[in-house]
Design an enzyme around this catalytic site. Structure first.
Site, PDB file in Angstrom:
ATOM      1  N   HIS A   8      55.106  45.183  35.137  1.00  0.00           N
ATOM      2  CA  HIS A   8      56.031  44.357  35.898  1.00  0.00           C
ATOM      3  C   HIS A   8      57.473  44.539  35.448  1.00  0.00           C
ATOM      4  O   HIS A   8      58.403  44.359  36.230  1.00  0.00           O
ATOM      5  CB  HIS A   8      55.573  42.898  35.889  1.00  0.00           C
ATOM      6  CG  HIS A   8      54.408  42.726  36.797  1.00  0.00           C
ATOM      7  ND1 HIS A   8      53.115  42.890  36.351  1.00  0.00           N
ATOM      8  CD2 HIS A   8      54.339  42.516  38.127  1.00  0.00           C
ATOM      9  CE1 HIS A   8      52.304  42.738  37.385  1.00  0.00           C
ATOM     10  NE2 HIS A   8      53.011  42.511  38.471  1.00  0.00           N
ATOM     11  N   GLU A  54      42.760  43.727  45.444  1.00  0.00           N
ATOM     12  CA  GLU A  54      43.259  44.297  44.186  1.00  0.00           C
ATOM     13  C   GLU A  54      42.136  44.667  43.229  1.00  0.00           C
ATOM     14  O   GLU A  54      42.389  45.196  42.151  1.00  0.00           O
ATOM     15  CB  GLU A  54      44.157  43.283  43.460  1.00  0.00           C
ATOM     16  CG  GLU A  54      45.249  42.715  44.328  1.00  0.00           C
ATOM     17  CD  GLU A  54      46.301  41.987  43.529  1.00  0.00           C
ATOM     18  OE1 GLU A  54      47.203  42.662  43.028  1.00  0.00           O
ATOM     19  OE2 GLU A  54      46.197  40.754  43.394  1.00  0.00           O
ATOM     20  N   ASP A  85      47.188  46.965  40.929  1.00  0.00           N
ATOM     21  CA  ASP A  85      46.007  46.441  40.242  1.00  0.00           C
ATOM     22  C   ASP A  85      44.741  47.155  40.686  1.00  0.00           C
ATOM     23  O   ASP A  85      43.835  47.368  39.883  1.00  0.00           O
ATOM     24  CB  ASP A  85      45.878  44.935  40.493  1.00  0.00           C
ATOM     25  CG  ASP A  85      46.797  44.158  39.574  1.00  0.00           C
ATOM     26  OD1 ASP A  85      46.841  44.498  38.372  1.00  0.00           O
ATOM     27  OD2 ASP A  85      47.475  43.240  40.038  1.00  0.00           O
ATOM     28  N   CYS A 102      51.131  46.734  49.472  1.00  0.00           N
ATOM     29  CA  CYS A 102      52.340  46.165  48.861  1.00  0.00           C
ATOM     30  C   CYS A 102      52.482  46.583  47.398  1.00  0.00           C
ATOM     31  O   CYS A 102      53.367  46.109  46.704  1.00  0.00           O
ATOM     32  CB  CYS A 102      52.367  44.649  48.988  1.00  0.00           C
ATOM     33  SG  CYS A 102      51.040  43.839  48.100  1.00  0.00           S
TER      34      CYS A 102
END
Ligand code: PEP
Ligand code: MG
Length: 609
Positions: free
Chosen positions: A232, A476, A500, A547
């Site tokens: 992240h 995910e 993920d 996404c």
């Protein structure tokens, strides 16, 4: 001497500037430039912080002088002397003034810069006793910064502090059994000039919360020793659209404060102290990239259509409401992923954002998008996005497999319902969709939807205005793909969280640079999971998007179009580059080609042609 450090490219482009070394623990220090006329006031602020600490230590010295040797060992007295001496050191004082006067850094930034410069000299010292004085330097820096924040040194705090320092000294004495006398003073080696040079942040590790804080900062690039491509921290760096390299292993040791460095974000390379020839080459590359950006900017209002006439939706991923106008400027047709957890990071307990604060934040994002849809993802904390802003949840052995995302929300239904209510209320102000991260079980789907209905019913019975929401699930986890029909029965749309999905399919921690080479979006198993999800959603007539970072990777655009994907959500800076790929694509040719890629043992070879 020029050196090259190889890491992982996370954000494209080239930047050339001066290194600013920062330690994560000191990241909450503000970094901004002051106006020249503020220099004296800023030096004064730093001086007042120092004077407060000098007074505090002098008081402690007095207290210690009243204690016997058992309660206040000789080392404690010596340490207080050393601290006072460092605070009085002309090199230190002049160094701080230099950063303020010549670089126009704010006082806190100047103090930490000076600390980093001096800490490096301590590291290089041969005498172990002197090397250990680095910790003293760090302690007094923290004290000065605290004093500048106006944190009062209460009697209790002083007493505790005194006790802790005595304990620390005693244990250090027991461990090392060493006692040395003090030698020569630290000496700061500071370069003058280049006050306007761009600044590049170099750190061992930065948490996503640190990165967020730096979003509006002056830095033109980032380098960290650790981290993977889809960590992240990397995602936030990418959303800032500045060159960044992570996983550069020893960069923060090899680079020195104020070194000239080049970050080549495309190649994932950091060049320290470049020679004039290398500098000229990179200046040229930088100009070429600017020309390319200029060319892409012409596509801003061009409709996103393939050659054979298919409309492709290009959406933005955002972290904060203030990102919404930037997404619009970048040409986004909506927000496909608002990572709401960034509102929660660095906050705890009673300080967590309540329903009202969240409502205002979501409303700001919705209004910022001026009628275009905003997809708010419910909180996804845990793993590499711990709430307290630390680097990673170290409390559990496998945080990525632990209480993360929807699992965390379901474990605290009150908090979850207040988020759901806030999202429903924001939907009064424009089109909003809601998306749930990391679902795998039917029981989780049922619990989630029950709480969603509960939130809506509460608002209804209280007469609080709310809007209609489409509710989607993120795919995910491989298990979710294998039961995708269950997901399609319960949700209005799906969104593939490929970051993920790849991590959980290939058992690769996405934040771990030591296995980054195995994190492979083109693995046949990953492609099969993507293809099956897209096909199932299309058959059932429900929308599906990607996404994860894959959506903004132009080397993947043609393949995803060939697999039938018509909605991509990515960091805004990539939208026009992906649009360019869409405009050149013909799905009549890409679909049969994608089938060949899917059937291959080595799909990556197809991208080479
Ligand atoms: C993903 O996993 O692909 C995703 C978009 O969610 P995040 O990166 O926030 O985990
Ligand atoms: Mg995810």
């Amino acid at each position: 001497m020029t050196i090259s450090i190889h890491g992982i490219s996370v954000s494209r482009g080239i930047t050339i500037g001066r290194a600013v070394l920062v330690a994560s623990s000191r990241m909450d220090v503000a970094h901004y430039f002051i106006e020249p006329e503020q220099v004296d006031a800023e030096i004064d602020r730093a001086r007042r912080g120092r004077d407060t600490v000098v007074a505090e230590i002098s008081r402690l010295q007095h207290t210690v002088s009243q204690l016997g040797p058992k309660d206040a060992p000789q080392e404690l007295r010596a340490m207080l002397d050393v601290h006072l001496m460092l605070l009085d050191d002309q090199e230190v004082i002049e160094g701080v003034k230099h950063w303020i006067r010549d670089r126009l850094y704010n006082a806190e930034w100047a103090i930490t810069s000076q600390l980093e410069a001096i800490a490096r000299q301590f590291d290089e010292m041969e005498d172990a006793y002197l090397r250990e004085r680095k910790a003293d330097m760090e302690q007094i820096t923290e004290k000065v910064l605290r004093a500048m924040k106006g944190l009062p040194a209460t009697a209790l705090a002083q007493a505790q502090h005194l006790q802790n320092e005595a304990k620390a000294l005693n244990s250090a004495r027991n461990q090392s059994g060493r006692r040395r006398t003090r030698g020569k003073e630290p000496h700061a080696d500071i370069h003058l000039g280049d006050a306007d040079a761009p600044l590049v942040l170099v750190a061992h590790e930065l948490s996503p919360a640190d990165m967020l804080q730096f979003k509006q900062s002056v830095f033109t690039g980032f380098v960290t020793d650790v981290g993977g491509k889809t960590s992240h921290t990397a995602i936030v760096a990418r959303s800032m659209d500045i060159p960044a390299v992570v996983g550069a292993r020893t960069a923060s040791l090899l680079v020195r404060q104020d070194d000239w460095i080049i970050i080549d974000g495309d190649a994932g390379v950091v060049i320290v102290d470049p020679s004039p020839i290398i500098l000229a080459e990179y200046n040229y590359k930088q100009r070429q990239l600017e020309l390319e950006r200029g060319r892409l900017a012409r596509l801003l209002t061009t409709p996103s259509l393939t050659l054979d006439g298919h409309t492709v939706e290009l959406l933005a991923n955002i972290e904060m409401p203030a990102d919404a106008p930037l997404a619009l400027e970048a040409g986004a047709q909506g927000v496909g992923l608002f990572r709401s957890e960034f509102l929660f990071m660095g906050r705890h307990g009673a300080d967590l954002p309540d329903e009202e604060e969240q409502y205002l934040a979501y409303r700001q994002a919705v209004e910022g998008m001026k009628g275009l849809p905003v997809t708010i993802r419910t909180v996804d904390v845990g793993a590499d996005k711990p709430m307290d802003g630390a680097i990673q949840d170290q409390g559990h052995l496998n945080p990525a497999l632990g209480l993360r995302a929807i699992r965390w929300s379901l474990a605290d239904p009150d908090m979850f319902v207040s988020q759901l209510r806030a999202i429903y209320r924001a939907a009064v102000h424009g089109p909003v969709k809601m998306m749930i991260p990391m679902l795998a079980h039917l029981s989780e789907i049922r619990q989630t939807l029950t709480l969603v209905e509960q939130a809506r019913a509460q608002l209804e019975s209280e007469g609080v205005p709310y809007g209609q929401l489409e509710i989607g699930a993120m795919i995910e986890i491989p298990a979710a793909v294998l039961i995708v029909h269950t997901f399609l029965r319960h949700f209005d749309f799906l969104s593939l969280g490929t970051n993920d999905l790849i991590q959980y399919t290939l058992a690769i921690d996405r934040t771990d640079e030591s296995v980054a080479h195995l994190y492979d979006p083109m693995h046949p198993a990953v492609l099969r999971l993507l293809a099956d999800t897209i096909a199932a959603a299309r058959q059932s007539g429900k929308p599906v998007s990607v996404c994860g970072e894959m959506a903004g990777d132009i080397t993947m655009t043609r393949l995803l179009l060939g697999l039938g994907l018509r909605c991509f959500s990515m960091h805004p800076a990539q939208i026009l580059a992906v649009k360019q790929e869409v405009l050149r694509a013909d799905t009549r040719k890409l679909e049969p080609w994608a089938l060949q890629v899917l059937a291959s043992e080595e799909p990556a070879n197809f991208l080479l042609h």
